[in-house]
Design a protein around this motif. Structure first.
Motif, PDB file in Angstrom:
ATOM      1  N   HIS A 329      11.148 -39.720 107.411  1.00 25.70           N
ATOM      2  CA  HIS A 329      10.625 -39.670 108.682  1.00 25.70           C
ATOM      3  C   HIS A 329       8.767 -40.272 108.707  1.00 25.70           C
ATOM      4  N   LYS A 330       8.415 -40.497 107.605  1.00 29.08           N
ATOM      5  CA  LYS A 330       7.090 -41.047 107.508  1.00 29.08           C
ATOM      6  C   LYS A 330       7.316 -42.671 107.094  1.00 29.08           C
ATOM      7  N   ARG A 331       6.937 -43.380 108.229  1.00 27.64           N
ATOM      8  CA  ARG A 331       6.820 -44.880 108.211  1.00 27.64           C
ATOM      9  C   ARG A 331       6.166 -45.426 107.159  1.00 27.64           C
ATOM     10  N   ASN A 332       6.939 -46.282 106.248  1.00 27.17           N
ATOM     11  CA  ASN A 332       6.141 -46.969 105.283  1.00 27.17           C
ATOM     12  C   ASN A 332       5.740 -46.189 104.128  1.00 27.17           C
ATOM     13  N   SER A 333       6.451 -45.077 103.802  1.00 22.36           N
ATOM     14  CA  SER A 333       6.193 -44.235 102.800  1.00 22.36           C
ATOM     15  C   SER A 333       6.852 -44.651 101.726  1.00 22.36           C
ATOM     16  N   PHE A 334       7.787 -45.690 101.707  1.00 21.03           N
ATOM     17  CA  PHE A 334       8.405 -45.932 100.463  1.00 21.03           C
ATOM     18  C   PHE A 334       8.744 -47.194 100.650  1.00 21.03           C
ATOM     19  N   SER A 335       9.271 -48.023  99.297  1.00 17.59           N
ATOM     20  CA  SER A 335       9.572 -49.437  99.236  1.00 17.59           C
ATOM     21  C   SER A 335      11.049 -49.425  98.657  1.00 17.59           C
ATOM     22  N   ILE A 336      11.686 -50.334  99.091  1.00 15.57           N
ATOM     23  CA  ILE A 336      13.270 -50.625  98.724  1.00 15.57           C
ATOM     24  C   ILE A 336      13.294 -51.799  97.792  1.00 15.57           C
ATOM     25  N   PHE A 337      14.167 -51.787  96.734  1.00 15.47           N
ATOM     26  CA  PHE A 337      14.524 -53.089  95.840  1.00 15.47           C
ATOM     27  C   PHE A 337      16.127 -53.099  95.586  1.00 15.47           C
ATOM     28  N   LYS A 338      16.516 -54.129  95.748  1.00 10.86           N
ATOM     29  CA  LYS A 338      18.167 -54.335  95.653  1.00 10.86           C
ATOM     30  C   LYS A 338      18.287 -54.889  94.099  1.00 10.86           C
ATOM     31  N   SER A 339      19.324 -54.231  93.580  1.00 13.88           N
ATOM     32  CA  SER A 339      19.784 -54.590  92.230  1.00 13.88           C
ATOM     33  C   SER A 339      21.408 -54.883  92.306  1.00 13.88           C
ATOM     34  N   SER A 340      21.873 -55.748  91.231  1.00 13.35           N
ATOM     35  CA  SER A 340      23.203 -55.713  91.225  1.00 13.35           C
ATOM     36  C   SER A 340      23.511 -56.165  89.547  1.00 13.35           C
ATOM     37  N   GLY A 341      24.727 -56.439  89.298  1.00 14.75           N
ATOM     38  CA  GLY A 341      25.109 -57.028  87.913  1.00 14.75           C
ATOM     39  C   GLY A 341      24.723 -56.023  86.891  1.00 14.75           C
ATOM     40  N   LYS A 342      24.392 -56.692  85.714  1.00  8.58           N
ATOM     41  CA  LYS A 342      24.224 -55.929  84.532  1.00  8.58           C
ATOM     42  C   LYS A 342      23.171 -54.931  84.597  1.00  8.58           C
ATOM     43  N   ALA A 343      22.205 -54.965  85.703  1.00  8.76           N
ATOM     44  CA  ALA A 343      21.231 -54.089  85.829  1.00  8.76           C
ATOM     45  C   ALA A 343      21.533 -52.728  86.178  1.00  8.76           C
ATOM     46  N   ILE A 344      22.710 -52.811  86.897  1.00  9.64           N
ATOM     47  CA  ILE A 344      23.113 -51.162  87.413  1.00  9.64           C
ATOM     48  C   ILE A 344      24.462 -50.731  86.717  1.00  9.64           C
ATOM     49  N   GLU A 345      24.692 -51.348  85.286  1.00 11.68           N
ATOM     50  CA  GLU A 345      26.088 -50.800  84.766  1.00 11.68           C
ATOM     51  C   GLU A 345      25.885 -49.611  84.197  1.00 11.68           C
ATOM     52  N   GLN A 346      24.619 -49.059  83.789  1.00 10.79           N
ATOM     53  CA  GLN A 346      24.751 -47.645  83.508  1.00 10.79           C
ATOM     54  C   GLN A 346      25.049 -46.698  84.589  1.00 10.79           C
ATOM     55  N   TYR A 347      24.548 -47.036  85.741  1.00 12.58           N
ATOM     56  CA  TYR A 347      24.906 -46.285  86.910  1.00 12.58           C
ATOM     57  C   TYR A 347      26.321 -46.428  87.574  1.00 12.58           C
ATOM     58  N   GLU A 348      26.860 -47.543  87.344  1.00  9.17           N
ATOM     59  CA  GLU A 348      28.236 -47.571  87.604  1.00  9.17           C
ATOM     60  C   GLU A 348      29.134 -46.800  86.756  1.00  9.17           C
ATOM     61  N   ALA A 349      28.754 -46.526  85.562  1.00 12.40           N
ATOM     62  CA  ALA A 349      29.692 -45.872  84.520  1.00 12.40           C
ATOM     63  C   ALA A 349      29.589 -44.289  84.982  1.00 12.40           C
ATOM     64  N   VAL A 350      28.452 -43.816  85.342  1.00 14.27           N
ATOM     65  CA  VAL A 350      28.210 -42.436  85.601  1.00 14.27           C
ATOM     66  C   VAL A 350      29.128 -42.201  87.003  1.00 14.27           C
ATOM     67  N   GLY A 351      28.962 -43.436  88.018  1.00 13.68           N
ATOM     68  CA  GLY A 351      29.669 -43.061  89.286  1.00 13.68           C
ATOM     69  C   GLY A 351      31.060 -43.280  89.179  1.00 13.68           C
ATOM     70  N   ARG A 352      31.636 -44.094  88.247  1.00 19.02           N
ATOM     71  CA  ARG A 352      32.809 -43.889  88.092  1.00 19.02           C
ATOM     72  C   ARG A 352      33.681 -42.755  87.385  1.00 19.02           C
ATOM     73  N   LYS A 353      32.812 -42.156  86.900  1.00 21.53           N
ATOM     74  CA  LYS A 353      33.314 -40.756  86.329  1.00 21.53           C
ATOM     75  C   LYS A 353      33.469 -39.889  87.325  1.00 21.53           C
ATOM     76  N   ILE A 354      32.477 -39.702  88.037  1.00 21.35           N
ATOM     77  CA  ILE A 354      32.326 -38.771  89.496  1.00 21.35           C
ATOM     78  C   ILE A 354      33.526 -39.152  90.213  1.00 21.35           C
ATOM     79  N   ILE A 355      33.665 -40.337  90.475  1.00 22.31           N
ATOM     80  CA  ILE A 355      34.580 -40.512  91.677  1.00 22.31           C
ATOM     81  C   ILE A 355      35.937 -40.262  91.157  1.00 22.31           C
ATOM     82  N   ALA A 356      36.405 -40.747  89.726  1.00 15.91           N
ATOM     83  CA  ALA A 356      37.577 -40.447  89.373  1.00 15.91           C
ATOM     84  C   ALA A 356      38.055 -38.930  89.404  1.00 15.91           C
ATOM     85  N   PHE A 357      37.007 -38.046  89.113  1.00 17.35           N
ATOM     86  CA  PHE A 357      36.962 -36.657  89.089  1.00 17.35           C
ATOM     87  C   PHE A 357      37.329 -36.052  90.295  1.00 17.35           C
ATOM     88  N   MET A 358      36.586 -36.544  91.366  1.00 22.13           N
ATOM     89  CA  MET A 358      36.917 -35.868  92.680  1.00 22.13           C
ATOM     90  C   MET A 358      38.085 -36.368  93.039  1.00 22.13           C
TER      91      MET A 358
END
Length: 392
Positions: A329-358
């Motif tokens: 609700h606070k305008r311009n209180s944060f910035s965003i940056f987009k990533s993909s490919g090898k930079a997000i492999e660690q996050y993809e590994a954790v997300g894959r476990k959670i999604i498969a479990f649920m």
């Protein structure tokens, strides 16, 4: 010169209009103010080459010179190519004198006021244009982070939902929770009863059912021995708000008050995890379960707060949640940056476990899942919640 209504006639018969006088009486008043009296010394030009002089009576007089007859004019007038003109300086004085008279409407704005009003209006329009631009830019940022359905009605037919209900789904899963190896900050989940969910030393989840809230307080005290200042933020409270969750950061004293005064239902109290980089930040993973079918690649938004942790005590009048959490609700209180490919492999590994479990626990076929993570100061990735999902 002879006087006529509306004009001044010279000896040659040239008519000179009066532009600033209202009527004949005002002309006489102006002449009286600018004609010199008989008692005053008045050098009159009698030598060759004289062009003008000053009169010794109330009416202009004609004097003789080598070039012929010369009209002695008041100091407020001059001759230019045979025409009688009023000097500019005298013209300004007369305008100032009659500025508040009946010759001009007192309610009508002056030229200066009109120009000033136009400049102020233009400045206001520029400010409004900049404000609208910033508002649109911030709306675009929030749209990028609002991924998937946010309407609670979409999730009514499912046994689990995003937000608070995703934690409830983890606790009430039909599969052994120990089979899920992910890092989750210690949390107290209050539904009808209280449950504690945390990650054990072996890296798998552990849950304790039907516990007393002071047990969670004691656990937080033991694992937070490094806390020297009781004002330091130690936990974050997440309350159910539709599929969203309201957040509140708490220090040790606030946590004790909440525990001993009774925690409300549909409430999560979670140990606070400091992000690396000295600022509050989350990593939002957009995971496509069957990327080959959808033709879409996974990507991640890094959301970083503008305020640093160490700035909290230097700036007064700002709530601690603005330093230790992301405030949409606070305008311009944060910035965003987009990533993909090898930079997000660690996050993809954790997300894959959670999604498969649920998916296995609740017999669901997810199409897209949006998960939030925090990377702490030791570069350990912690799962903190599910933002949204869609089902095939």
């Amino acid at each position: 010169p002879k006087k006529m209504s509306g004009v001044f006639l010279t000896e040659t018969g040239a008519a000179v209009p009066r532009k600033i006088r209202k009527n004949q009486e005002e002309i006489e008043e102006v002449n009286e103010e600018n004609m010199v009296s008989d008692e005053e010394e008045n050098p009159i030009l009698h030598h060759s080459g004289a062009k003008s002089g000053r009169s010794t009576s109330r009416s202009p007089k004609v004097f003789s010179s080598d070039e012929g007859e010369v009209l002695a004019l008041p100091h407020s007038m001059s001759m230019d190519d045979g025409r009688l003109k009023i000097r500019p300086s005298f013209n300004r004085r007369i305008q100032e004198k009659y500025s508040d008279s009946d010759t001009r409407d007192s309610h009508s704005p002056s030229r200066f006021q009109i120009v000033l009003h136009k400049k102020e209006k233009a400045a206001t329009l520029r400010r409004e244009a900049k404000e609208n631009y910033r508002r649109r830019q911030w709306s675009h940022v929030l749209e990028k982070l609002s991924i998937g359905p946010t309407d609670e009605k979409y999730y009514e037919r499912f046994r689990i939902k995003p937000g608070f209900w995703f934690y409830k789904g983890l606790v009430e899963s039909s599969l052994p929770i120990e089979s899920l190896h992910v890092n989750i900050p210690d949390c107290l989940i209050v539904i009808e009863s209280c449950h504690i969910l945390f990650t054990g030393k072996q890296g798998h989840l552990i849950k304790k059912m039907d516990v007393k809230p002071p047990q969670f307080l004691e656990r937080i005290r033991k694992i937070s021995l490094s806390i020297m200042d009781p004002r330091d933020i130690i936990s974050i409270s997440r309350r159910r708000f539709g599929v969203e969750m309201e957040k509140e950061v708490m220090n040790w004293e606030m946590l004790k008050d909440l525990i001993f005064n009774g925690t409300p239902q549909n409430h999560i109290i979670q140990k606070y995890v400091k992000s690396h980089g000295g600022r509050a930040a989350i990593s939002r993973l957009v995971y496509f379960v069957d990327s080959a079918k959808s033709g879409k690649a996974n990507y991640l938004w890094q959301v970083v707060n503008e305020k640093r942790y160490d700035e909290m005590r230097e700036e007064e009048g700002v709530e601690p949640v603005e330093y230790f959490s992301l405030c949409h609700h606070k305008r311009n209180s944060f910035s965003i940056f987009k990533s993909s490919g090898k930079a997000i492999e660690q996050y993809e590994a954790v997300g894959r476990k959670i999604i498969a479990f649920m998916a296995k626990s609740y017999n669901m076929r997810f199409e897209q899942v949006v998960l939030d993570f925090i990377k702490d100061e030791s570069n350990v990735i912690w799962f903190i919640g599910c933002k949204s999902f869609t089902v095939d």
